[in-house]
Enzyme design. Structure first.
Site, PDB file in Angstrom:
ATOM      1  N   THR A 132      36.662  42.538  52.401  1.00 46.73           N
ATOM      2  CA  THR A 132      37.909  42.148  51.741  1.00 46.73           C
ATOM      3  C   THR A 132      39.119  42.378  52.649  1.00 46.73           C
ATOM      4  OG1 THR A 132      39.403  42.858  49.971  1.00 46.73           O
ATOM      5  CG2 THR A 132      37.845  44.476  50.710  1.00 46.73           C
ATOM      6  N   ASP A 133      40.207  41.661  52.377  1.00 46.24           N
ATOM      7  CA  ASP A 133      41.444  41.904  53.131  1.00 46.24           C
ATOM      8  C   ASP A 133      42.102  43.225  52.719  1.00 46.24           C
ATOM      9  OD1 ASP A 133      42.321  41.168  50.584  1.00 46.24           O
ATOM     10  OD2 ASP A 133      43.818  39.717  51.272  1.00 46.24           O
ATOM     11  N   GLU A 134      41.624  43.818  51.600  1.00 49.60           N
ATOM     12  CA  GLU A 134      42.272  45.046  51.102  1.00 49.60           C
ATOM     13  C   GLU A 134      42.079  46.229  52.054  1.00 49.60           C
ATOM     14  OE1 GLU A 134      41.972  45.634  46.839  1.00 49.60           O
ATOM     15  OE2 GLU A 134      41.581  43.504  46.540  1.00 49.60           O
ATOM     16  N   TYR A 157      38.487  51.684  46.041  1.00 53.78           N
ATOM     17  CA  TYR A 157      37.720  50.471  46.353  1.00 53.78           C
ATOM     18  C   TYR A 157      37.898  50.077  47.815  1.00 53.78           C
ATOM     19  CZ  TYR A 157      36.871  45.437  46.857  1.00 53.78           C
ATOM     20  OH  TYR A 157      36.468  44.199  47.328  1.00 53.78           O
ATOM     21  N   HIS A 291      49.388  50.797  43.692  1.00 54.03           N
ATOM     22  CA  HIS A 291      49.301  49.325  43.673  1.00 54.03           C
ATOM     23  C   HIS A 291      49.834  48.703  44.965  1.00 54.03           C
ATOM     24  CE1 HIS A 291      49.876  45.652  40.786  1.00 54.03           C
ATOM     25  NE2 HIS A 291      49.114  45.367  41.825  1.00 54.03           N
TER      26      HIS A 291
HETATM   27  P1  NAD Z   1      31.228  41.145  41.555  1.00 50.14           P
HETATM   28  O1  NAD Z   1      31.631  42.479  41.032  1.00 50.14           O
HETATM   29  O2  NAD Z   1      31.462  39.915  40.743  1.00 50.14           O
HETATM   30  O3  NAD Z   1      29.661  41.161  41.876  1.00 50.14           O
HETATM   31  C1  NAD Z   1      29.017  42.234  42.506  1.00 50.14           C
HETATM   32  C2  NAD Z   1      27.516  42.056  42.350  1.00 50.14           C
HETATM   33  O4  NAD Z   1      26.897  43.186  43.018  1.00 50.14           O
HETATM   34  C3  NAD Z   1      27.049  42.085  40.893  1.00 50.14           C
HETATM   35  O5  NAD Z   1      26.111  41.052  40.675  1.00 50.14           O
HETATM   36  C4  NAD Z   1      26.410  43.458  40.748  1.00 50.14           C
HETATM   37  O6  NAD Z   1      25.347  43.488  39.783  1.00 50.14           O
HETATM   38  C5  NAD Z   1      25.900  43.721  42.168  1.00 50.14           C
HETATM   39  N1  NAD Z   1      25.752  45.159  42.452  1.00 50.14           N
HETATM   40  C6  NAD Z   1      26.671  46.122  42.231  1.00 50.14           C
HETATM   41  N2  NAD Z   1      26.164  47.324  42.591  1.00 50.14           N
HETATM   42  C7  NAD Z   1      24.915  47.100  43.064  1.00 50.14           C
HETATM   43  C8  NAD Z   1      23.894  47.929  43.599  1.00 50.14           C
HETATM   44  N3  NAD Z   1      24.056  49.252  43.685  1.00 50.14           N
HETATM   45  N4  NAD Z   1      22.743  47.358  44.004  1.00 50.14           N
HETATM   46  C9  NAD Z   1      22.549  46.015  43.910  1.00 50.14           C
HETATM   47  N5  NAD Z   1      23.472  45.183  43.387  1.00 50.14           N
HETATM   48  C10 NAD Z   1      24.645  45.711  42.977  1.00 50.14           C
HETATM   49  O7  NAD Z   1      31.903  41.041  42.985  1.00 50.14           O
HETATM   50  P2  NAD Z   1      32.516  39.779  43.746  1.00 50.14           P
HETATM   51  O8  NAD Z   1      33.911  39.602  43.329  1.00 50.14           O
HETATM   52  O9  NAD Z   1      31.576  38.643  43.659  1.00 50.14           O
HETATM   53  O10 NAD Z   1      32.523  40.329  45.241  1.00 50.14           O
HETATM   54  C11 NAD Z   1      31.396  40.178  46.084  1.00 50.14           C
HETATM   55  C12 NAD Z   1      31.699  40.779  47.443  1.00 50.14           C
HETATM   56  O11 NAD Z   1      32.822  40.120  48.016  1.00 50.14           O
HETATM   57  C13 NAD Z   1      32.049  42.259  47.388  1.00 50.14           C
HETATM   58  O12 NAD Z   1      31.458  42.891  48.501  1.00 50.14           O
HETATM   59  C14 NAD Z   1      33.568  42.271  47.469  1.00 50.14           C
HETATM   60  O13 NAD Z   1      34.023  43.457  48.071  1.00 50.14           O
HETATM   61  C15 NAD Z   1      33.830  41.073  48.341  1.00 50.14           C
HETATM   62  N6  NAD Z   1      35.139  40.403  48.130  1.00 50.14           N
HETATM   63  C16 NAD Z   1      35.547  40.052  46.879  1.00 50.14           C
HETATM   64  C17 NAD Z   1      36.773  39.399  46.709  1.00 50.14           C
HETATM   65  C18 NAD Z   1      37.243  38.947  45.352  1.00 50.14           C
HETATM   66  O14 NAD Z   1      38.365  38.457  45.236  1.00 50.14           O
HETATM   67  N7  NAD Z   1      36.457  39.040  44.300  1.00 50.14           N
HETATM   68  C19 NAD Z   1      37.553  39.112  47.828  1.00 50.14           C
HETATM   69  C20 NAD Z   1      37.102  39.484  49.101  1.00 50.14           C
HETATM   70  C21 NAD Z   1      35.883  40.123  49.229  1.00 50.14           C
HETATM   71  P1  TYD Z   2      42.831  41.859  40.499  1.00 47.85           P
HETATM   72  O1  TYD Z   2      42.356  40.541  39.984  1.00 47.85           O
HETATM   73  O2  TYD Z   2      42.316  43.107  39.868  1.00 47.85           O
HETATM   74  O3  TYD Z   2      42.551  41.854  42.077  1.00 47.85           O
HETATM   75  P2  TYD Z   2      43.038  42.923  43.227  1.00 47.85           P
HETATM   76  O4  TYD Z   2      43.548  44.142  42.563  1.00 47.85           O
HETATM   77  O5  TYD Z   2      41.767  43.172  43.955  1.00 47.85           O
HETATM   78  O6  TYD Z   2      44.061  42.199  44.018  1.00 47.85           O
HETATM   79  O7  TYD Z   2      44.413  41.888  40.400  1.00 47.85           O
HETATM   80  C1  TYD Z   2      45.221  40.903  41.006  1.00 47.85           C
HETATM   81  C2  TYD Z   2      46.669  41.310  40.823  1.00 47.85           C
HETATM   82  O8  TYD Z   2      46.989  41.245  39.422  1.00 47.85           O
HETATM   83  C3  TYD Z   2      46.950  42.745  41.229  1.00 47.85           C
HETATM   84  O9  TYD Z   2      48.254  42.813  41.819  1.00 47.85           O
HETATM   85  C4  TYD Z   2      46.919  43.514  39.932  1.00 47.85           C
HETATM   86  C5  TYD Z   2      47.416  42.511  38.914  1.00 47.85           C
HETATM   87  N1  TYD Z   2      46.837  42.660  37.557  1.00 47.85           N
HETATM   88  C6  TYD Z   2      47.703  42.727  36.439  1.00 47.85           C
HETATM   89  O10 TYD Z   2      48.941  42.674  36.565  1.00 47.85           O
HETATM   90  N2  TYD Z   2      47.129  42.858  35.210  1.00 47.85           N
HETATM   91  C7  TYD Z   2      45.790  42.931  35.017  1.00 47.85           C
HETATM   92  O11 TYD Z   2      45.328  43.075  33.867  1.00 47.85           O
HETATM   93  C8  TYD Z   2      44.927  42.842  36.164  1.00 47.85           C
HETATM   94  C9  TYD Z   2      43.442  42.921  36.033  1.00 47.85           C
HETATM   95  C10 TYD Z   2      45.506  42.695  37.425  1.00 47.85           C
END
Ligand code: NAD
Ligand code: TYD
Length: 351
Positions: A132-134, A157, A291
């Site tokens: 992630t970019d975080e 996270y 945040h």
């Molecule tokens: P998500 O939470 O939707 O899915 C995570 C999946 O991992 C789920 O299916 C869960 O069952 C599985 N999982 C969790 N713990 C596990 C374990 N101990 N063993 C096996 N499986 C396990 O997440 P996502 O949003 O699809 O993100 C996927 C990846 O991409 C992550 O590594 C996240 O850090 C990265 N990512 C997400 C975002 C975003 O915006 N969602 C952005 C950049 C990177």
């Molecule tokens: P989120 O979807 O949780 O992604 P991330 O924290 O990984 O960026 O949140 C996106 C933005 O929205 C973040 O600045 C937090 C804000 N947010 C709210 O204001 N209310 C909410 O209920 C949630 C879940 C997020």
């Protein structure tokens, strides 16, 4: 012989899009989806491909190192695309240890298992870590994260993801493991668990529930359509050099409150409600601890070197996303029951 690709976290949001893309596009690969099926993992996300001959599901926990060794030995995977993770910042604030166990220990377990079965014979092998970019921390009003930006995570996270990235690089530098990492900005699209901003707000608008905006809604996120992330992963998986890193993002920054207002307008239109109805649900609540103010990705390396670019504008992507959730309300109802409800109460009712 058929190439065996292990995709971890394939029942989650982004993972299910990556599994679908690989199963459909590469019939000569066998895709193994390994997932623990936590609250965020849902096999309903993969109904359309679950009977394909080049797809298998393995229910397993990456925290179990011995099991990972056994599974890698049994299946002799040629490549890993690792997405399994605990992924929600608010949950990491409530329970950091689970993030260490899955995101850090789980990643090291997979690295060890790959190193063990590949045994220094790395030709044709690949360990792709999705991050992630975080990890880069928070930006002020200007500037972008590049691949050279020093890591500065703030939430449990992002600290756990940063740590896992460091381990992946350490296995490349120390043991020569053929690794690749990508760091992507906020994703949105179908099959996202409705704890994250966009699907949570779509779901709440559906039921006329308050829209909890943290702080003043001034935080900025850089949004990318999930299918464009999956396409980038495909390109990076096949073309990147070992040891490389790519940032992925759509140059699409939005202040939360502005994005929420656009979403409210689209929802009013789609639900046939008078304009302004959904906006009335906006409720400012206590800010998230620590945040991050602003994320913004410079993805020019990926565009320049590997020729990727986003395929949709934000307006198109957001409309497609709203249409999908409204056409799949049964999916939303299924995932918003049970465990999620308890969590929701802790986060919002007792906030
Ligand atoms: P998500 O939470 O939707 O899915 C995570 C999946 O991992 C789920 O299916 C869960 O069952 C599985 N999982 C969790 N713990 C596990 C374990 N101990 N063993 C096996 N499986 C396990 O997440 P996502 O949003 O699809 O993100 C996927 C990846 O991409 C992550 O590594 C996240 O850090 C990265 N990512 C997400 C975002 C975003 O915006 N969602 C952005 C950049 C990177
Ligand atoms: P989120 O979807 O949780 O992604 P991330 O924290 O990984 O960026 O949140 C996106 C933005 O929205 C973040 O600045 C937090 C804000 N947010 C709210 O204001 N209310 C909410 O209920 C949630 C879940 C997020």
């Amino acid at each position: 012989m058929q190439k065996k690709i292990l995709i971890t976290g394939g029942a989650g949001f982004i993972g299910s899009h990556v599994v679908r893309l690989f199963v459909n596009k590469y019939p000569d690969y066998h895709v193994f989806n390994l997932d623990k099926l936590t609250y965020a993992g849902n096999l309903e996300n993969l109904r359309d491909i679950e009977n394909k001959p080049n797809y298998s599901f393995i229910k397993a926990d990456i925290q179990d190192g011995e099991l990972m060794l056994k599974l890698f030995t049994l299946h002799q995977f040629d490549a890993v695309i690792h997405l399994a993770a605990e992924s929600h910042v608010d949950r990491s604030i409530a329970n950091p240890l689970e993030f260490v166990l899955t995101n850090v220990v789980g990643t090291v377990n997979l690295l060890n298992a790959a190193k063990y079965i590949w045994n220094d014979k790395y030709e044709g092998k690949r360990f792709y870590h999705v991050s992630t970019d975080e990890v880069y921390g928070s930006l002020g009003p200007t500037g972008y994260f590049t691949e050279e930006t020093p890591y500065d995570p703030h939430s449990p996270y992002s600290a756990s993801k940063a740590s896992s990235d460091h381990f992946v690089r350490a296995y490349h530098d120390t043991y020569g493991l053929p690794t690749v990492i990508s760091n992507c900005s906020n994703n949105y699209g179908s099959y996202q668990f409705p704890e994250k901003l966009i699907p949570l707000f779509i779901n709440n608008i559906r039921y006329n529930k308050p829209l909890p905006v943290y702080g003043k809604g001034e935080n900025v996120r850089d949004w990318l359509w999930v299918e464009d992330h999956a396409r980038a992963i495909d390109i990076i998986f096949h073309k990147a050099a070992n040891g490389s890193t790519y940032n992925i993002g759509g140059h699409n920054e939005w202040k939360n409150i502005d994005l929420i207002k656009v979403l409210c307008k689209i929802m009013d239109k789609k639900l046939g409600r008078p304009e302004g109805t959904s906006e009335k649900l906006i409720t400012f609540v206590k800010d998230r601890a620590g945040h991050d103010l602003r994320y913004a990705i410079d993805s020019s390396k990926l565009q320049r070197e590997l020729g990727w670019e986003p395929s949709v504008t934000f307006e198109e992507g957001l409309e497609k996303t709203v249409d999908w959730y409204l056409a799949n309300q049964e999916w939303l109802d299924h995932v918003t029951s049970g465990d999620y409800q308890k969590y929701y109460e802790e986060q919002y009712i007792h906030r």
